[in-house]
Design an enzyme around this catalytic site. Structure first.
Site, PDB file in Angstrom:
ATOM      1  N   HIS A 127      -0.105  -6.778  -4.178  1.00 33.96           N
ATOM      2  CA  HIS A 127       0.960  -6.938  -5.172  1.00 33.96           C
ATOM      3  C   HIS A 127       2.343  -6.848  -4.548  1.00 33.96           C
ATOM      4  CE1 HIS A 127       2.028  -2.620  -5.385  1.00 33.96           C
ATOM      5  NE2 HIS A 127       0.733  -2.394  -5.247  1.00 33.96           N
ATOM      6  N   CYS A 167      -3.655   0.148  -2.425  1.00 31.46           N
ATOM      7  CA  CYS A 167      -3.269  -1.248  -2.632  1.00 31.46           C
ATOM      8  C   CYS A 167      -2.496  -1.752  -1.415  1.00 31.46           C
ATOM      9  CB  CYS A 167      -2.405  -1.373  -3.884  1.00 31.46           C
ATOM     10  SG  CYS A 167      -3.320  -1.070  -5.420  1.00 31.46           S
TER      11      CYS A 167
END
Length: 196
Positions: free
Chosen positions: A156, A172
């Site tokens: 992301h 992440c």
């Protein structure tokens, strides 16, 4: 009906002035209107592009994403011996992982719902941050699945361009918004992601 020459121009200008006057009268307090706009935080910076084309040796096929955590780099294999390299942030101590997953979904300006485990560690986190430019996942998110199940890990963006290039996530992989938008356009759902 169209009026020729100067008369038509005068009427068009008069109409524009009347519209401007009507709009101005609809705002009772111009200072209040200005303060309403200034109360909103500025839109987050997109950040620089940290992407570059590089020589890259791998047995993976073009279109595959290879993440090398120790390099803090995400490689998108473009052809034999070549890749696009994106600088990323990776999981901090205790949050790193390896494996083979797939891109299962893609979202523009995603909402963010912190996992239960994260909220247990950080109770001040909200249950949900709505979709839009102020969410912590940035401009785009690629959702990583393993054997058809959501891993809860994402590739992301970030609204803090200085937040790229270190160990600091909860597992992440974070890029600048500029770079995640570029990657998002290049990567279809189903893309293989190899995390090393």
């Amino acid at each position: 009906m169209t009026l020729p020459g100067r008369h038509g121009t005068v009427l068009r200008l008069a109409g524009a002035c009347m519209l401007s006057l009507a709009l101005a009268m609809s705002v009772q307090d111009p200072a209040q209107a200005r303060s309403g706009l200034s109360d909103r935080p500025p839109l987050p910076a997109m950040g620089p592009s940290l992407r570059k084309a590089v020589a890259f040796t791998t047995t993976e096929q073009p279109g595959t994403i290879v993440i090398r955590k120790n390099e803090k780099a995400l490689y998108l294999v473009t052809r034999q011996g070549q890749a696009l390299r994106y600088q990323i942030s990776v999981g901090r101590d205790g949050f790193g992982w390896t494996g083979v997953v797939k891109v299962g979904a893609k979202t523009e300006w995603p909402q963010w719902r912190p996992p239960r485990e994260m909220r247990a560690r950080q109770p001040e986190l909200p249950e949900l941050v709505p979709a839009g430019p102020y969410n912590p996942l940035g401009a785009r998110a690629l959702y990583l699945l393993q054997d058809g199940h959501d891993t809860l890990y994402r590739i992301h963006g970030t609204n803090d361009p200085s937040g790229v290039g270190f160990d600091g996530t909860s597992g992440c992989f974070r890029l600048t918004n500029t770079d995640v938008i570029d990657l998002f356009k290049r990567v279809p759902i189903g893309t293989k992601v190899v995390v090393q």
